[in-house]
Design a protein around this motif. Structure first.
Motif, PDB file in Angstrom:
ATOM      1  N   ALA A  55       0.808  -1.229   0.000  1.00  0.00           N
ATOM      2  CA  ALA A  55       0.000   0.000   0.000  1.00  0.00           C
ATOM      3  C   ALA A  55       0.837   1.273   0.000  1.00  0.00           C
ATOM      4  CB  ALA A  55      -0.931   0.004   1.213  1.00  0.00           C
ATOM      5  N   VAL A  85       0.825   4.200  -2.663  1.00  0.00           N
ATOM      6  CA  VAL A  85      -0.371   5.043  -2.644  1.00  0.00           C
ATOM      7  C   VAL A  85      -0.430   5.882  -1.372  1.00  0.00           C
ATOM      8  CG1 VAL A  85      -2.893   5.051  -2.723  1.00  0.00           C
ATOM      9  CG2 VAL A  85      -1.613   3.376  -4.064  1.00  0.00           C
ATOM     10  N   MET A  86      -0.081   5.260  -0.236  1.00  0.00           N
ATOM     11  CA  MET A  86      -0.074   5.979   1.033  1.00  0.00           C
ATOM     12  C   MET A  86       0.913   7.139   0.999  1.00  0.00           C
ATOM     13  SD  MET A  86      -0.170   2.668   3.606  1.00  0.00           S
ATOM     14  CE  MET A  86      -0.124   3.637   5.115  1.00  0.00           C
ATOM     15  N   MET A 144      -5.641  -6.066  -0.706  1.00  0.00           N
ATOM     16  CA  MET A 144      -5.279  -4.663  -0.857  1.00  0.00           C
ATOM     17  C   MET A 144      -5.265  -4.256  -2.324  1.00  0.00           C
ATOM     18  SD  MET A 144      -4.540  -1.807   0.639  1.00  0.00           S
ATOM     19  CE  MET A 144      -4.107  -2.229   2.338  1.00  0.00           C
ATOM     20  N   ILE A 176      -6.946  -1.013  -4.207  1.00  0.00           N
ATOM     21  CA  ILE A 176      -6.067  -0.035  -4.849  1.00  0.00           C
ATOM     22  C   ILE A 176      -6.399   0.094  -6.332  1.00  0.00           C
ATOM     23  CG2 ILE A 176      -3.678   0.440  -5.535  1.00  0.00           C
ATOM     24  CD1 ILE A 176      -2.761  -0.705  -2.907  1.00  0.00           C
ATOM     25  N   ASN A 193      -7.975   3.486  -5.670  1.00  0.00           N
ATOM     26  CA  ASN A 193      -6.782   3.779  -4.875  1.00  0.00           C
ATOM     27  C   ASN A 193      -7.122   4.015  -3.402  1.00  0.00           C
ATOM     28  OD1 ASN A 193      -5.061   3.468  -6.988  1.00  0.00           O
ATOM     29  ND2 ASN A 193      -4.764   5.656  -7.384  1.00  0.00           N
ATOM     30  N   TRP A 245      -6.702   2.746  -0.254  1.00  0.00           N
ATOM     31  CA  TRP A 245      -5.933   1.799   0.560  1.00  0.00           C
ATOM     32  C   TRP A 245      -6.560   1.614   1.945  1.00  0.00           C
ATOM     33  CZ3 TRP A 245      -4.025   3.534   5.173  1.00  0.00           C
ATOM     34  CH2 TRP A 245      -3.913   4.921   5.336  1.00  0.00           C
ATOM     35  N   ARG A 246      -7.264   2.632   2.437  1.00  0.00           N
ATOM     36  CA  ARG A 246      -7.874   2.540   3.771  1.00  0.00           C
ATOM     37  C   ARG A 246      -8.926   1.423   3.816  1.00  0.00           C
ATOM     38  NH1 ARG A 246      -6.705   7.066   6.975  1.00  0.00           N
ATOM     39  NH2 ARG A 246      -5.731   8.794   5.836  1.00  0.00           N
ATOM     40  N   GLY A 266      -8.798  -1.279   2.157  1.00  0.00           N
ATOM     41  CA  GLY A 266      -8.053  -2.528   2.232  1.00  0.00           C
ATOM     42  C   GLY A 266      -7.677  -2.869   3.659  1.00  0.00           C
ATOM     43  N   TYR A 267      -7.199  -1.867   4.403  1.00  0.00           N
ATOM     44  CA  TYR A 267      -6.871  -2.082   5.816  1.00  0.00           C
ATOM     45  C   TYR A 267      -8.116  -2.421   6.623  1.00  0.00           C
ATOM     46  CZ  TYR A 267      -1.899  -0.985   6.185  1.00  0.00           C
ATOM     47  OH  TYR A 267      -0.526  -1.038   6.120  1.00  0.00           O
TER      48      TYR A 267
END
Length: 410
Positions: A26, A29-30, A144, A148, A152, A154-155, A157-158
């Motif tokens: 990630a 992107v992060m 993830m 993404i 995009n 990513w949050r 995914g978490y």
């Protein structure tokens, strides 16, 4: 019931593997969202590893006081909460704060479960146990990548990984009464290993000897240091290397990294069957040579497709090394010191995770991420050299043991 208990341990290792590969996938992107420099991922990784080292060193005392089941439950709860914190972190400071319980949650349960399986189960169970860690580590990038590649995000995914983690927490909570019950009824003994690994490698006669004074322990710790250096560096910076050097899309790079973890997972599943016929020592050597071949493929100026082959080859090579080295611990150094030495091994392993990937990130931020393959080659070579020196020492001890037996017989 013993089989069901083993399934619970496997589930716990899935929970350990799920978060391990997320940050590296990630981060491209992060990094853009937070406007952070490249090496910040290394700082986060160091924070996670520091927590794991602390809890690994304290694992013997903590598990002895609270029990493996309780420690496993609380550790998984901590990691689930930390992942949820990553989901809503408004700044890098909050990411660092959440990284602390994420690291602390992994150490004690890792050392405790590894020692339990190494002491009470055969080698193929250790390989399959870490295969389930690979299942978690492989699912992480896959999940993830799905988020993404969409927007995009990513949050999300978490958040998905945190949800899976909380589901495992519920399962562990419901099965807490079984841990002590199964442990009391367990009659399994240390497994019989093929070839040369079924006897104690070296046990000091002095009852007051410290674990680190046992010959061979420091060489074993060296191998663990560089093993985790390779594994963690591949996971953290592999995606950045593919995006910035090989010019692959972020989602494609994430999928390639997931194939690296898939190589570890599939390799450990296969290794579980091979251990029935081949010694741990042989599997460790073959794995290190295979990983060396994959590292060279990354180093050479070849088309991008060879990088994919290199990632998978390294994963397959790393597959047998960690579980086989762990399973050798009681056989090499005796049951008396195995839990303490296991904690040391996990702490040193995570020290490799803590310092080696950030070291690469620091140097890459002042040069180029193109140095990534060179670091992998160096780490794999150092691991191989340390392991082979330990093998030489083991052969000497085997020879002296044989001479002593012959003298006694005469």
């Amino acid at each position: 019931m013993a089989t069901f208990f083993l399934v619970i341990i496997y589930l716990a290792f899935i929970s350990l593997g799920l978060p391990d590969s997320l940050l590296g996938v990630a981060w491209p992107v992060m990094q853009l969202e937070y406007g952070a420099p490249l090496e910040t991922a290394g700082l986060l990784f160091m924070t996670i590893a520091a927590g794991t080292i602390i809890s690994s060193l304290a694992s013997g005392t903590v598990i002895k006081r609270f029990g493996t089941g309780n420690v496993t439950f609380v550790s998984c709860l901590m990691t689930a909460g930390a992942l949820l914190g990553f989901t809503f972190a408004p700044s890098l400071v909050w990411l660092i704060i959440c990284a602390i319980p994420l690291g602390l949650g992994a150490g004690s349960v890792d050392a405790g479960l590894n020692n339990y399986v190494a002491t009470h189960y055969k080698a193929h169970h250790m390989s399959w146990l870490h295969c389930f860690w690979g299942v978690g580590a492989t699912l992480g990038p896959v999940i993830m990548a799905q988020f993404i590649s969409g927007q995009n995000v990513w949050r999300h995914g978490y958040l998905a990984i945190a949800g899976i983690q909380f589901a495992l927490v519920v399962i562990l909570f419901c099965t807490l009464p079984l841990w002590d019950k199964v442990a009391r009824k367990s009659n399994v003994t240390l497994s019989e290993e093929p070839e040369d690994s079924n006897s104690v490698f070296f046990v000091e006669d002095d009852k007051n000897v410290k674990p680190l004074q046992i010959r061979g322990v420091k060489l074993a710790l060296t191998s663990f240091l560089f093993y985790c250096g390779v594994e963690a560096t591949m996971g953290l910076w592999g995606s950045s290397f593919l995006v910035n050097v090989k010019e692959l899309p972020v989602a494609v790079a994430a999928q390639w990294v997931s194939l690296y973890y898939a190589g570890i997972t599939i390799g450990r599943f296969i290794t579980g069957f091979i251990t029935l016929k081949v010694s741990n020592r042989t599997l460790i050597r073959v794995g290190q040579i295979t990983a060396s071949v994959g590292a060279v493929l990354l180093l050479l100026p070849l088309p991008s497709s060879f990088s994919l082959v290199g990632f998978i080859t390294i994963g397959l090579g790393l597959a047998p090394i960690f579980p086989c080295m762990l399973h050798e611990t009681p056989a090499r150094f005796g049951d008396k010191h195995s839990q303490t030495i296991m904690g040391y091994q996990m702490a040193v392993a995570y020290t490799g995770s803590m310092f080696m990937p950030p070291l690469l990130g620091f140097i890459a931020s002042h040069s180029t991420i193109g140095i990534f393959p060179f670091f992998i080659v160096v780490f794999v070579t150092a691991m191989l050299l340390g392991s082979e020196k330990l093998n030489v020492l083991m052969k000497k001890k085997d020879f002296l043991r044989g001479e002593n037996k012959n003298s006694t017989a005469i």
